[in-house]
Design a protein around this motif. Sequence first.
Motif, mmCIF file in Angstrom:
data_model
loop_
_atom_site.group_PDB
_atom_site.id
_atom_site.type_symbol
_atom_site.label_atom_id
_atom_site.label_comp_id
_atom_site.label_asym_id
_atom_site.label_seq_id
_atom_site.Cartn_x
_atom_site.Cartn_y
_atom_site.Cartn_z
ATOM 1 N N VAL A 117 -42.476 -4.382 4.298
ATOM 2 C CA VAL A 117 -42.466 -3.090 4.985
ATOM 3 C C VAL A 117 -43.356 -2.068 4.292
ATOM 4 O O VAL A 117 -43.716 -1.060 4.891
ATOM 5 N N ARG A 136 -36.893 -2.084 16.157
ATOM 6 C CA ARG A 136 -36.871 -3.494 16.553
ATOM 7 C C ARG A 136 -38.275 -4.027 16.766
ATOM 8 O O ARG A 136 -38.607 -5.088 16.307
ATOM 9 N N ALA A 150 -39.392 -6.432 13.732
ATOM 10 C CA ALA A 150 -38.599 -6.414 12.504
ATOM 11 C C ALA A 150 -38.307 -7.856 12.104
ATOM 12 O O ALA A 150 -38.044 -8.704 12.949
ATOM 13 N N VAL A 163 -41.846 -7.481 8.151
ATOM 14 C CA VAL A 163 -42.197 -7.347 9.557
ATOM 15 C C VAL A 163 -43.129 -8.488 9.929
ATOM 16 O O VAL A 163 -43.819 -9.047 9.088
ATOM 17 N N LEU A 207 -35.189 -2.306 6.406
ATOM 18 C CA LEU A 207 -34.918 -2.262 7.833
ATOM 19 C C LEU A 207 -33.561 -2.867 8.089
ATOM 20 O O LEU A 207 -33.101 -3.710 7.335
#
Length: 171
Positions: A29, A70, A85, A91, A137
């Motif tokens: 991320v 999402r 995600a 990601v 996340l």
Amino acid sequence: MAAEAEVMDELRRLRARVPQLTGALAASVDGLVLVQDTPGVEPETVAALTATALSVAVRMADATGQGDFRELLIRGVYGYVATYAAGRTAVLTLLAQDRVNVGRLHLEGRRAGLRIGELVDAAAETEPATAAAGPALTPPTAPEPMPTRTRTPRAPRTPTTTPNARTTTDS
């Protein structure tokens, strides 16, 4: 990362299921490449831009009350960039041709994101010192059913009369 080979296998399987994909990349991320299969595209640049777009998307979802991040879809003249995600600290970014079936892209991208998230999160638990330092996340789960809108009953309409309305009488 201990799960690197497994994540790469997942990217290859994903590209086999969606032939219109032109690239796939798993990143942390905070913008570091974890695993990539992006011929003709600089993976470090894509990972860094993904982190930037992710930051804006997370803030947008939060500011508008839409919940945890999402996915993000960008459509350009020549195709799509989709980001999903993938667990708490990663990601998945996919590059696709403009003729891709977007529904299929989302279906397969979400599935791959879940699987990659499981692999990356499991590896992070066994290697806590090398876990990503970026914002975590909320891991995606199975899609939730769409909320149904309840309708507010309307007040009955009252007939209106106009000044020039004709009335008929029986004679």
